[in-house]
Design a protein around this motif. Sequence first.
Motif, PDB file in Angstrom:
ATOM      1  N   LYS A 138       1.224 -21.752   7.785  1.00 32.04           N
ATOM      2  CA  LYS A 138       0.568 -21.042   6.685  1.00 32.04           C
ATOM      3  C   LYS A 138      -0.804 -20.545   7.119  1.00 32.04           C
ATOM      4  O   LYS A 138      -1.244 -19.461   6.711  1.00 32.04           O
ATOM      5  N   GLU A 139      -1.481 -21.322   7.952  1.00 25.76           N
ATOM      6  CA  GLU A 139      -2.797 -20.914   8.446  1.00 25.76           C
ATOM      7  C   GLU A 139      -2.700 -19.616   9.236  1.00 25.76           C
ATOM      8  O   GLU A 139      -3.566 -18.733   9.112  1.00 25.76           O
ATOM      9  N   MET A 140      -1.646 -19.461  10.038  1.00 28.16           N
ATOM     10  CA  MET A 140      -1.436 -18.213  10.799  1.00 28.16           C
ATOM     11  C   MET A 140      -1.240 -17.039   9.847  1.00 28.16           C
ATOM     12  O   MET A 140      -1.809 -15.953  10.040  1.00 28.16           O
ATOM     13  N   VAL A 141      -0.406 -17.248   8.835  1.00 29.57           N
ATOM     14  CA  VAL A 141      -0.147 -16.178   7.862  1.00 29.57           C
ATOM     15  C   VAL A 141      -1.443 -15.764   7.170  1.00 29.57           C
ATOM     16  O   VAL A 141      -1.740 -14.572   7.018  1.00 29.57           O
ATOM     17  N   MET A 142      -2.240 -16.722   6.762  1.00 32.05           N
ATOM     18  CA  MET A 142      -3.466 -16.412   6.026  1.00 32.05           C
ATOM     19  C   MET A 142      -4.489 -15.707   6.911  1.00 32.05           C
ATOM     20  O   MET A 142      -5.314 -14.922   6.410  1.00 32.05           O
ATOM     21  N   ARG A 143      -4.442 -15.926   8.219  1.00 34.65           N
ATOM     22  CA  ARG A 143      -5.354 -15.196   9.110  1.00 34.65           C
ATOM     23  C   ARG A 143      -5.021 -13.710   9.155  1.00 34.65           C
ATOM     24  O   ARG A 143      -5.880 -12.888   9.484  1.00 34.65           O
ATOM     25  N   ALA A 144      -3.776 -13.344   8.820  1.00 31.91           N
ATOM     26  CA  ALA A 144      -3.379 -11.930   8.803  1.00 31.91           C
ATOM     27  C   ALA A 144      -3.870 -11.210   7.558  1.00 31.91           C
ATOM     28  O   ALA A 144      -3.746  -9.984   7.456  1.00 31.91           O
ATOM     29  N   ARG A 145      -4.445 -11.954   6.623  1.00 32.66           N
ATOM     30  CA  ARG A 145      -4.907 -11.340   5.369  1.00 32.66           C
ATOM     31  C   ARG A 145      -6.070 -10.369   5.598  1.00 32.66           C
ATOM     32  O   ARG A 145      -6.314  -9.482   4.786  1.00 32.66           O
ATOM     33  N   ARG A 146      -6.785 -10.529   6.700  1.00 35.21           N
ATOM     34  CA  ARG A 146      -8.010  -9.753   6.948  1.00 35.21           C
ATOM     35  C   ARG A 146      -7.811  -8.254   6.738  1.00 35.21           C
ATOM     36  O   ARG A 146      -8.674  -7.585   6.178  1.00 35.21           O
ATOM     37  N   THR A 147      -6.678  -7.706   7.163  1.00 31.02           N
ATOM     38  CA  THR A 147      -6.446  -6.262   6.995  1.00 31.02           C
ATOM     39  C   THR A 147      -5.243  -5.958   6.096  1.00 31.02           C
ATOM     40  O   THR A 147      -4.916  -4.781   5.891  1.00 31.02           O
ATOM     41  N   ALA A 148      -4.573  -6.985   5.588  1.00 29.42           N
ATOM     42  CA  ALA A 148      -3.337  -6.767   4.823  1.00 29.42           C
ATOM     43  C   ALA A 148      -3.615  -6.092   3.482  1.00 29.42           C
ATOM     44  O   ALA A 148      -4.646  -6.308   2.849  1.00 29.42           O
ATOM     45  N   ASP A 149      -2.662  -5.270   3.055  1.00 28.87           N
ATOM     46  CA  ASP A 149      -2.727  -4.664   1.722  1.00 28.87           C
ATOM     47  C   ASP A 149      -2.100  -5.568   0.670  1.00 28.87           C
ATOM     48  O   ASP A 149      -2.524  -5.572  -0.478  1.00 28.87           O
ATOM     49  N   PHE A 150      -1.059  -6.301   1.069  1.00 24.65           N
ATOM     50  CA  PHE A 150      -0.440  -7.215   0.113  1.00 24.65           C
ATOM     51  C   PHE A 150       0.239  -8.377   0.836  1.00 24.65           C
ATOM     52  O   PHE A 150       0.522  -8.312   2.035  1.00 24.65           O
ATOM     53  N   ARG A 151       0.472  -9.418   0.071  1.00 23.48           N
ATOM     54  CA  ARG A 151       1.220 -10.588   0.532  1.00 23.48           C
ATOM     55  C   ARG A 151       2.514 -10.640  -0.260  1.00 23.48           C
ATOM     56  O   ARG A 151       2.501 -10.572  -1.494  1.00 23.48           O
ATOM     57  N   LEU A 152       3.625 -10.755   0.445  1.00 20.13           N
ATOM     58  CA  LEU A 152       4.935 -10.833  -0.195  1.00 20.13           C
ATOM     59  C   LEU A 152       5.506 -12.230   0.007  1.00 20.13           C
ATOM     60  O   LEU A 152       5.559 -12.729   1.132  1.00 20.13           O
ATOM     61  N   VAL A 153       5.911 -12.856  -1.088  1.00 17.45           N
ATOM     62  CA  VAL A 153       6.559 -14.157  -1.024  1.00 17.45           C
ATOM     63  C   VAL A 153       7.918 -14.048  -1.721  1.00 17.45           C
ATOM     64  O   VAL A 153       7.998 -13.504  -2.832  1.00 17.45           O
ATOM     65  N   ILE A 154       8.955 -14.521  -1.064  1.00 11.73           N
ATOM     66  CA  ILE A 154      10.287 -14.574  -1.673  1.00 11.73           C
ATOM     67  C   ILE A 154      10.665 -16.038  -1.814  1.00 11.73           C
ATOM     68  O   ILE A 154      10.674 -16.791  -0.829  1.00 11.73           O
ATOM     69  N   VAL A 155      10.932 -16.456  -3.047  1.00 10.67           N
ATOM     70  CA  VAL A 155      11.335 -17.826  -3.343  1.00 10.67           C
ATOM     71  C   VAL A 155      12.576 -17.775  -4.226  1.00 10.67           C
ATOM     72  O   VAL A 155      12.562 -17.126  -5.283  1.00 10.67           O
ATOM     73  N   ASN A 156      13.643 -18.420  -3.781  1.00 11.44           N
ATOM     74  CA  ASN A 156      14.904 -18.447  -4.530  1.00 11.44           C
ATOM     75  C   ASN A 156      15.398 -17.044  -4.870  1.00 11.44           C
ATOM     76  O   ASN A 156      15.882 -16.786  -5.980  1.00 11.44           O
ATOM     77  N   GLY A 157      15.222 -16.107  -3.932  1.00 13.50           N
ATOM     78  CA  GLY A 157      15.745 -14.766  -4.107  1.00 13.50           C
ATOM     79  C   GLY A 157      14.907 -13.850  -4.980  1.00 13.50           C
ATOM     80  O   GLY A 157      15.287 -12.713  -5.221  1.00 13.50           O
ATOM     81  N   ARG A 158      13.766 -14.331  -5.469  1.00 14.98           N
ATOM     82  CA  ARG A 158      12.899 -13.520  -6.315  1.00 14.98           C
ATOM     83  C   ARG A 158      11.610 -13.204  -5.566  1.00 14.98           C
ATOM     84  O   ARG A 158      11.105 -14.024  -4.794  1.00 14.98           O
ATOM     85  N   ALA A 159      11.079 -11.995  -5.783  1.00 18.01           N
ATOM     86  CA  ALA A 159       9.933 -11.492  -5.020  1.00 18.01           C
ATOM     87  C   ALA A 159       8.644 -11.625  -5.821  1.00 18.01           C
ATOM     88  O   ALA A 159       8.600 -11.315  -7.023  1.00 18.01           O
ATOM     89  N   TYR A 160       7.589 -12.054  -5.146  1.00 16.61           N
ATOM     90  CA  TYR A 160       6.263 -12.190  -5.754  1.00 16.61           C
ATOM     91  C   TYR A 160       5.249 -11.510  -4.831  1.00 16.61           C
ATOM     92  O   TYR A 160       5.311 -11.656  -3.612  1.00 16.61           O
TER      93      TYR A 160
END
Length: 518
Positions: free
Chosen positions: A137-159
């Motif tokens: 998770k720490e690696m993913v959060m380091r990519a936030r610096r330039t990201a436009d959005f964060r996509l999470v899929i849990v149980n087939g639903r998108a957030y």
Amino acid sequence: MIDFLLLIEENVLEGGRWGLLDFHFYAWVRWFRRYCRGDRRQPVAGYSLRKTILTPTTHHNLSSTTPAVSKQPQKKLEIQLNCTFGNLTRTCPASYYPSKFTDQNQDSTSSPSPTCPDYFRWIYDDLWPWRETGITKEMVMRARRTADFRLVIVNGRAYVETYRKAFQSRDTFTLWGILQMLRRYPGKVPDLDLMFDCVDWPVIKTEFYRHPKAPAPPPLFRYCGNDSSLDIVFPDWSFWGWPEINIKPWETLSKDLKRGNEKIKWTDREPYAYWKGNPVVAKTRMDLLKCNVSEKQDWSARVYAQDWVQEQKQGYKQSDLASQCIHRYKIYVEGSAWSVSEKYILACDSVTLLVKPHYYDFYTRGLMPLQHYWPVKDNDKCRSIKHAVDWGNIHKQEAQAIGKAASDFIQDQLKMDYVYDYMFHLLSEYAKLLKYKPTVPRKAVELCSEAMACPAEGLTKKFMLESMVEGPSDAIPCSMPPPFGPAGLHSILDTKENSIKQVDSWEQQYWKNKSKQQ
């Protein structure tokens, strides 16, 4: 009557702003068209933009001349886009598609799924930096610096957690495409957590992660990469439409381009190289303008600057891509980075004169010089284009074969079935690397087709409805080919390099002979 209703339906779709009455009218027009064709199903309550929600539909042939068939017809699930009053407030229905889908909709007697195109193998290479460490998770959060959005899929639903608005509708149609993939393969996409950057240029530089004590790079998804970056390449937004410049969804546009190819035979096309686009976005495009025909010199190129503001005012009359397949050669040159125009150019049956690229997208690594395109020098464009056109006009059969191989590649290996399968396999392989169980971020909002399409207006709504997946696929995703072995990858890179060297040798000889004749 049906033709008249089709005209009415098109006018409703083209009308720009969609009101409640538009939705009611559109739904009833679609139902009445089915009724005239023999489908006696009643319209769903409310204003459904698709057929009955989660109800298996059986398609019957009502012709009296056809004998009855005892075998039960295949049933297909179709998922309604339910734009009720509540959903206009951007909320998602409690159950808008099955959370699990066990292939019951597929014919058990069907043959195994085909192997995916070879360019799918690059998925393994794009995820290679995390093969040993996995992704925390720490690696993913380091990519936030330039990201436009964060996509999470849990149980087939998108957030989605939005950090900043992307340029034009890039983020909108990227997310829309992901939602359609979830509709196509409900219950099959594993839980995942990723960051997405919609800007053109790759930012995860390889040089920062080469030394032994360097941390693992942050995983960041975007539309293109290059040889000095580690960004994960994902299909671009234009596959579902680009409303700002009236580019249709790929499913529709690819068919338009195929029909456009058939209008003029290659030998009857203009024997020049054609390019039209926005030159101000990149120095290399401004340089290309020098290759245009003038009173002093003809480089066999016909180059046009596209003014999108003026084109919008005139109703996009001069930018119809399907009507631009009238030259034997078309030039592809990158913009500020890679350009979405590459697939439109390659689809034209014309020989693609590909100015040396510095970026790649997810499928272009499967293209080979002298098989799918003709390589053009970036630092000597005009002379390189002139040689390519003269060579092709002399070697017509070989030139036609290159153009045809490119358009076949685009039509056969870049159809939307494979675009969705690429997304599915890339996200599935990425999810396998996660070292933690994704959870819904506190600030994330749930996203579904209703929340995006129901409040949308104009071309955005039209393109969403046009590109919407109606239900789970009858087929499972294509089978992933194995990763490249060292020898196989070396052979591909060698073949590309040798083909480019061959063209360079021909070009040098061509200009040497030209100088002798003067």
